[in-house]
Design an enzyme around this catalytic site. Structure first.
Site, PDB file in Angstrom:
ATOM      1  N   SER A 143       7.224  14.993  -7.877  1.00 17.14           N
ATOM      2  CA  SER A 143       7.440  15.131  -6.429  1.00 17.14           C
ATOM      3  C   SER A 143       8.525  16.168  -6.213  1.00 17.14           C
ATOM      4  CB  SER A 143       7.906  13.803  -5.836  1.00 17.14           C
ATOM      5  OG  SER A 143       8.360  13.981  -4.503  1.00 17.14           O
ATOM      6  N   TYR A 156      13.123   6.206  -5.897  1.00 19.58           N
ATOM      7  CA  TYR A 156      12.005   7.143  -6.035  1.00 19.58           C
ATOM      8  C   TYR A 156      12.503   8.477  -6.591  1.00 19.58           C
ATOM      9  CZ  TYR A 156       7.924   9.946  -4.616  1.00 19.58           C
ATOM     10  OH  TYR A 156       6.822  10.777  -4.606  1.00 19.58           O
ATOM     11  N   LYS A 160      11.374   9.851 -10.289  1.00 16.32           N
ATOM     12  CA  LYS A 160      10.549  11.066 -10.332  1.00 16.32           C
ATOM     13  C   LYS A 160      11.271  12.190 -11.087  1.00 16.32           C
ATOM     14  CE  LYS A 160       6.682   9.955  -8.152  1.00 16.32           C
ATOM     15  NZ  LYS A 160       5.326  10.208  -8.625  1.00 16.32           N
TER      16      LYS A 160
HETATM   17  P1  NDP Z   1      -1.447   6.537  -2.148  1.00 18.45           P
HETATM   18  O1  NDP Z   1      -0.663   5.303  -1.829  1.00 18.45           O
HETATM   19  O2  NDP Z   1      -2.298   7.132  -1.107  1.00 18.45           O
HETATM   20  O3  NDP Z   1      -2.292   6.252  -3.467  1.00 18.45           O
HETATM   21  C1  NDP Z   1      -1.671   5.686  -4.581  1.00 18.45           C
HETATM   22  C2  NDP Z   1      -2.693   5.390  -5.651  1.00 18.45           C
HETATM   23  O4  NDP Z   1      -2.023   4.833  -6.799  1.00 18.45           O
HETATM   24  C3  NDP Z   1      -3.725   4.354  -5.229  1.00 18.45           C
HETATM   25  O5  NDP Z   1      -4.943   4.600  -5.882  1.00 18.45           O
HETATM   26  C4  NDP Z   1      -3.098   3.045  -5.716  1.00 18.45           C
HETATM   27  O6  NDP Z   1      -4.091   2.038  -5.811  1.00 18.45           O
HETATM   28  C5  NDP Z   1      -2.541   3.520  -7.062  1.00 18.45           C
HETATM   29  N1  NDP Z   1      -1.458   2.702  -7.606  1.00 18.45           N
HETATM   30  C6  NDP Z   1      -0.282   2.399  -7.012  1.00 18.45           C
HETATM   31  N2  NDP Z   1       0.436   1.596  -7.822  1.00 18.45           N
HETATM   32  C7  NDP Z   1      -0.300   1.413  -8.947  1.00 18.45           C
HETATM   33  C8  NDP Z   1      -0.109   0.667 -10.140  1.00 18.45           C
HETATM   34  N3  NDP Z   1       0.995  -0.069 -10.349  1.00 18.45           N
HETATM   35  N4  NDP Z   1      -1.073   0.702 -11.078  1.00 18.45           N
HETATM   36  C9  NDP Z   1      -2.203   1.411 -10.886  1.00 18.45           C
HETATM   37  N5  NDP Z   1      -2.434   2.141  -9.779  1.00 18.45           N
HETATM   38  C10 NDP Z   1      -1.491   2.114  -8.818  1.00 18.45           C
HETATM   39  O7  NDP Z   1      -0.336   7.594  -2.677  1.00 18.45           O
HETATM   40  P2  NDP Z   1      -0.365   9.200  -2.673  1.00 18.45           P
HETATM   41  O8  NDP Z   1      -1.726   9.693  -2.958  1.00 18.45           O
HETATM   42  O9  NDP Z   1       0.387   9.658  -1.505  1.00 18.45           O
HETATM   43  O10 NDP Z   1       0.582   9.493  -3.947  1.00 18.45           O
HETATM   44  C11 NDP Z   1       0.069   9.718  -5.241  1.00 18.45           C
HETATM   45  C12 NDP Z   1       1.191  10.244  -6.118  1.00 18.45           C
HETATM   46  O11 NDP Z   1       1.685  11.471  -5.574  1.00 18.45           O
HETATM   47  C13 NDP Z   1       2.402   9.306  -6.210  1.00 18.45           C
HETATM   48  O12 NDP Z   1       2.926   9.330  -7.526  1.00 18.45           O
HETATM   49  C14 NDP Z   1       3.397   9.933  -5.250  1.00 18.45           C
HETATM   50  O13 NDP Z   1       4.720   9.634  -5.594  1.00 18.45           O
HETATM   51  C15 NDP Z   1       3.088  11.409  -5.455  1.00 18.45           C
HETATM   52  N6  NDP Z   1       3.519  12.249  -4.336  1.00 18.45           N
HETATM   53  C16 NDP Z   1       2.983  12.091  -3.093  1.00 18.45           C
HETATM   54  C17 NDP Z   1       3.366  12.909  -2.048  1.00 18.45           C
HETATM   55  C18 NDP Z   1       2.786  12.788  -0.675  1.00 18.45           C
HETATM   56  O14 NDP Z   1       3.301  13.440   0.247  1.00 18.45           O
HETATM   57  N7  NDP Z   1       1.756  12.019  -0.479  1.00 18.45           N
HETATM   58  C19 NDP Z   1       4.390  13.945  -2.259  1.00 18.45           C
HETATM   59  C20 NDP Z   1       4.896  14.023  -3.599  1.00 18.45           C
HETATM   60  C21 NDP Z   1       4.468  13.203  -4.596  1.00 18.45           C
HETATM   61  P3  NDP Z   1      -3.711   0.443  -5.810  1.00 18.45           P
HETATM   62  O15 NDP Z   1      -2.711   0.229  -4.711  1.00 18.45           O
HETATM   63  O16 NDP Z   1      -5.005  -0.260  -5.606  1.00 18.45           O
HETATM   64  O17 NDP Z   1      -3.133   0.174  -7.169  1.00 18.45           O
END
Ligand code: NDP
Length: 259
Positions: A143, A156, A160
């Site tokens: 991130s 976070y 990260k």
């Molecule tokens: P979402 O919440 O939209 O999606 C997260 C995904 O991760 C889901 O599929 C969720 O499914 C899964 N997940 C969460 N926890 C677990 C776990 N313990 N085990 C397995 N799967 C898990 O998040 P984003 O798409 O926004 O973010 C994705 C990544 O990108 C993250 O690492 C985030 O920190 C990073 N990021 C996002 C930014 C943004 O602006 N969106 C910016 C910078 C970085 P489920 O809950 O069913 O497990």
């Protein structure tokens, strides 16, 4: 450009929605088979079926918690089941909200396991599969907060930053085995995670809240789409990015305020 990904196997954690789903779809569009993972079985199964139907590739869902050793092993086993991974994207993760003074130790450990240990365990297990296939590529989704923190989420930011450093250390080790490792640092990407936060904070006015966030942080004055980020990630993991090794790339619409 032919990304030379047809028939490759890409493992994407957190692939049921948001950025992970965008990346999985972009790999599938290039003809790669995908293993996508999330905790919620119905959602990850539905997403895999939709990818298989739309792109005609094999899409394997794994319902497991990547913050546990068993959850990671289930993913490694699933990848082995379709011939072994060529590509691994460590994407699953989520934001936090706390102060250092008040957050309990357990919260720190939960985020450490989710953002760092998942990448450690999965890269260790999947590297053997990649090496057996002649090499591969790994991408850590960290991130912008790894280098430019947001004040409300110290856990976070810290975990990260650790993932970013892990990617660098891993790269030096893995390139000797023919595996390239890089990190991507996204800025504001519009995903269900952001939309839910906006709804919780502002109710019906959530769309204008997202615009305020974009106006404040990103020079480009808008959120990025999952597709914009996914195309970049898929290129980085493709053989066409063969000289990109051990680097961190910002995809942030001008959010990073340093050079
Ligand atoms: P979402 O919440 O939209 O999606 C997260 C995904 O991760 C889901 O599929 C969720 O499914 C899964 N997940 C969460 N926890 C677990 C776990 N313990 N085990 C397995 N799967 C898990 O998040 P984003 O798409 O926004 O973010 C994705 C990544 O990108 C993250 O690492 C985030 O920190 C990073 N990021 C996002 C930014 C943004 O602006 N969106 C910016 C910078 C970085 P489920 O809950 O069913 O497990």
């Amino acid at each position: 450009m032919d990304l030379q990904l047809t028939g490759k196997v890409a493992v994407i954690t957190g692939g049921s929605k948001g950025i992970g789903l965008g990346i999985a779809r972009a790999f599938a569009r290039e003809g790669a088979h995908v293993v996508i993972t999330a905790r919620t079985e119905a959602a990850v199964t539905r997403a895999a079926q939709a990818i298989a139907d739309e792109f005609g590739v094999t899409a394997v869902p794994v319902a497991s918690d990547v913050s546990t050793a068993e959850g990671c092993q289930a993913i490694i086993d699933a990848a082995a089941g379709i011939g072994g991974a060529d590509i691994f994207v460590s994407n699953a993760g989520t934001g936090s909200n706390e102060t250092v003074a008040e957050a309990p130790d357990d919260k720190w450990m939960d985020f450490w396991n989710l953002h760092v240990m998942a990448a450690v365990r999965l890269s260790r297990g999947l590297a053997d599969q990649m090496e057996a296939k002649g090499g591969g590529a790994m991408l850590m989704n960290a991130s912008i907060c790894a280098v430019q923190p947001l004040w409300y989420e110290p856990i976070y930011n810290t975990t990260k930053a650790a993932l970013l450093m892990f990617g660098k250390c891993l790269s030096t080790e893995m390139i000797k085995r023919g595996i390239r490792v890089n990190t991507v640092n996204p800025g504001l990407i519009r995903t269900p995670d952001w939309e839910n936060t906006a709804r919780e904070l502002k109710g019906d006015d959530w769309q204008s809240y997202l615009q305020e966030v974009a106006d404040e942080h990103a020079d480009i004055k808008r959120f990025g789409t999952t597709e914009e980020l996914a195309d970049f990630c898929v290129f980085l993991c493709s053989p066409r990015a063969s000289y990109s090794v051990g680097s961190a790339y910002h995809v942030d619409g001008g959010m990073l305020k340093t050079v």
